[in-house]
Design a protein around this motif. Structure first.
Motif, mmCIF file in Angstrom:
data_model
loop_
_atom_site.group_PDB
_atom_site.id
_atom_site.type_symbol
_atom_site.label_atom_id
_atom_site.label_comp_id
_atom_site.label_asym_id
_atom_site.label_seq_id
_atom_site.Cartn_x
_atom_site.Cartn_y
_atom_site.Cartn_z
ATOM 1 N N ASP A 143 -48.679 57.313 12.269
ATOM 2 C CA ASP A 143 -47.284 57.475 11.872
ATOM 3 C C ASP A 143 -47.044 58.891 11.356
ATOM 4 O O ASP A 143 -47.846 59.422 10.584
ATOM 5 N N GLY A 144 -45.959 59.508 11.803
ATOM 6 C CA GLY A 144 -45.589 60.815 11.271
ATOM 7 C C GLY A 144 -46.284 61.989 11.910
ATOM 8 O O GLY A 144 -46.351 63.078 11.316
ATOM 9 N N LYS A 229 -35.422 68.324 13.514
ATOM 10 C CA LYS A 229 -36.551 67.784 12.771
ATOM 11 C C LYS A 229 -36.113 67.149 11.449
ATOM 12 O O LYS A 229 -35.092 67.524 10.852
ATOM 13 N N ILE A 230 -36.909 66.207 10.992
ATOM 14 C CA ILE A 230 -36.770 65.598 9.673
ATOM 15 C C ILE A 230 -38.157 65.513 9.056
ATOM 16 O O ILE A 230 -39.167 65.676 9.745
ATOM 17 N N VAL A 231 -38.221 65.264 7.747
ATOM 18 C CA VAL A 231 -39.500 65.086 7.053
ATOM 19 C C VAL A 231 -39.631 63.620 6.671
ATOM 20 O O VAL A 231 -38.863 63.105 5.864
ATOM 21 N N ARG A 232 -40.588 62.948 7.276
ATOM 22 C CA ARG A 232 -40.799 61.524 7.026
ATOM 23 C C ARG A 232 -41.718 61.329 5.832
ATOM 24 O O ARG A 232 -42.757 61.982 5.717
ATOM 25 N N MET A 247 -41.179 50.863 5.598
ATOM 26 C CA MET A 247 -40.119 51.471 4.804
ATOM 27 C C MET A 247 -39.958 52.891 5.328
ATOM 28 O O MET A 247 -40.801 53.757 5.087
ATOM 29 N N PHE A 248 -38.895 53.093 6.084
ATOM 30 C CA PHE A 248 -38.669 54.401 6.713
ATOM 31 C C PHE A 248 -37.816 55.248 5.783
ATOM 32 O O PHE A 248 -36.641 54.949 5.546
#
Length: 300
Positions: A143-144, A229-232, A247-248
């Motif tokens: 993930d990520g 882009k985003i920061v997960r 939990m996103f």
């Protein structure tokens, strides 16, 4: 302006996600609790030294405007349902996101922070997240992988200098339930096609073989040659015998990037929905928040 302390640190192994609504007439108490939370976090960071302990307090649109701040966090709005209800809206006033390398540190800070708010808020949701082996989700995939790294984390997550809200961040929180029996029945090859990556090696499938409605096909977006882009800071949650999923949580310097990915996943761009939603995940919540910089949190 300095960002709140749960935004930048990566690879944390535990988190607490709390959403709450502010009770009528309690804004001053909430302001005081936010100020006290800064000192509390600094105190527990010393107690749990080396644990990357951090916390973020975010506000929904109605709550933020109730404080009288309209220029800062100007993109903020209530979350709206998407995909004909595939992404439900469950907007609340307050978000508390605590993360750390150890669960005891995250639990201690979240517990004491919530005590500061006391009867000024009504807790609506609380979930505890945990990092799995090789940072994989319950679906078995890493993930990520596409998360920005190093200096790009701050560039992606934080509103840039020169703005009145520099150091702030927009936040998305969604809860996804996973149907692992249904997912496992797909077989590895179909799972990889749904995600757009290999399961064991965590390698992107060649673009010529990647399905347009795979997860990677839905969220790997570009405009004018630049990635949205985003920061997960997401983590799996739940019980083995009961409810479980992801939990996103994502931070970004602009709400636009977050919403663009959601629209793509839930059919708002071209009518195609993410295959992960068909074969694995069901969204059961959705909310946007604005996390002001640390200095602004201390003087709401």
């Amino acid at each position: 302006m300095n960002p709140q302390s749960a935004i930048i640190p990566d690879h944390c192994k535990a988190a607490v996600f709390i959403e709450a609504d502010i009770r009528v007439g309690q804004l001053e108490t909430v302001k005081a609790a936010c100020r006290q939370s800064i000192a509390l976090t600094e105190h527990l960071q010393q107690r749990f030294e080396g644990c990357a302990l951090g916390a973020t307090i975010g506000f929904g649109d109605g709550a933020w405007k109730a404080f009288g701040h309209h220029k800062e966090g100007g993109e903020l709005k209530p979350f709206r349902a998407l995909g004909g209800g595939l992404a439900p809206a469950t907007q609340h006033d307050l978000l508390i996101h605590v993360q750390a390398l150890q669960f005891d540190a995250a639990f201690a800070l979240a517990q004491e922070m919530l005590a500061l708010f006391g009867e000024s808020v009504t807790v609506v949701t609380e979930e505890h997240g945990y990092r799995l082996y090789q940072e994989r989700g319950l679906d078995g995939f890493v993930d990520g992988t596409e998360n920005p790294q190093d200096e790009k984390v701050a560039q992606t997550a934080l509103i840039p200098a020169g703005r009145p809200d520099a150091g702030g961040s927009y936040v998305l929180l969604q809860k996804y339930l996973h149907d692992l029996k249904k997912w496992d029945a797909q077989g590895v090859a179909k799972q990889e096609a749904c995600i757009g990556r290999t399961k064991d090696g965590d390698e992107e499938l060649d673009k010529s073989a990647r399905l347009p409605d795979s997860h990677l096909g839905r969220v790997d977006l570009k405009e004018n040659g630049a990635g949205l882009k985003i920061v997960r800071r997401s983590l799996p949650f739940g019980k083995i015998s009961g409810e479980h999923g992801l939990m996103f949580l994502a931070y970004c310097h602009t709400l636009y990037n977050i919403e663009a990915q959601l629209l793509s996943m839930f059919g708002g761009r071209d009518g195609q929905t993410d295959l992960v939603l068909k074969h694995l995940a069901t969204a059961v919540s959705g909310a946007y928040y604005y996390a002001p910089p640390l200095e602004r949190l201390g003087r709401l």
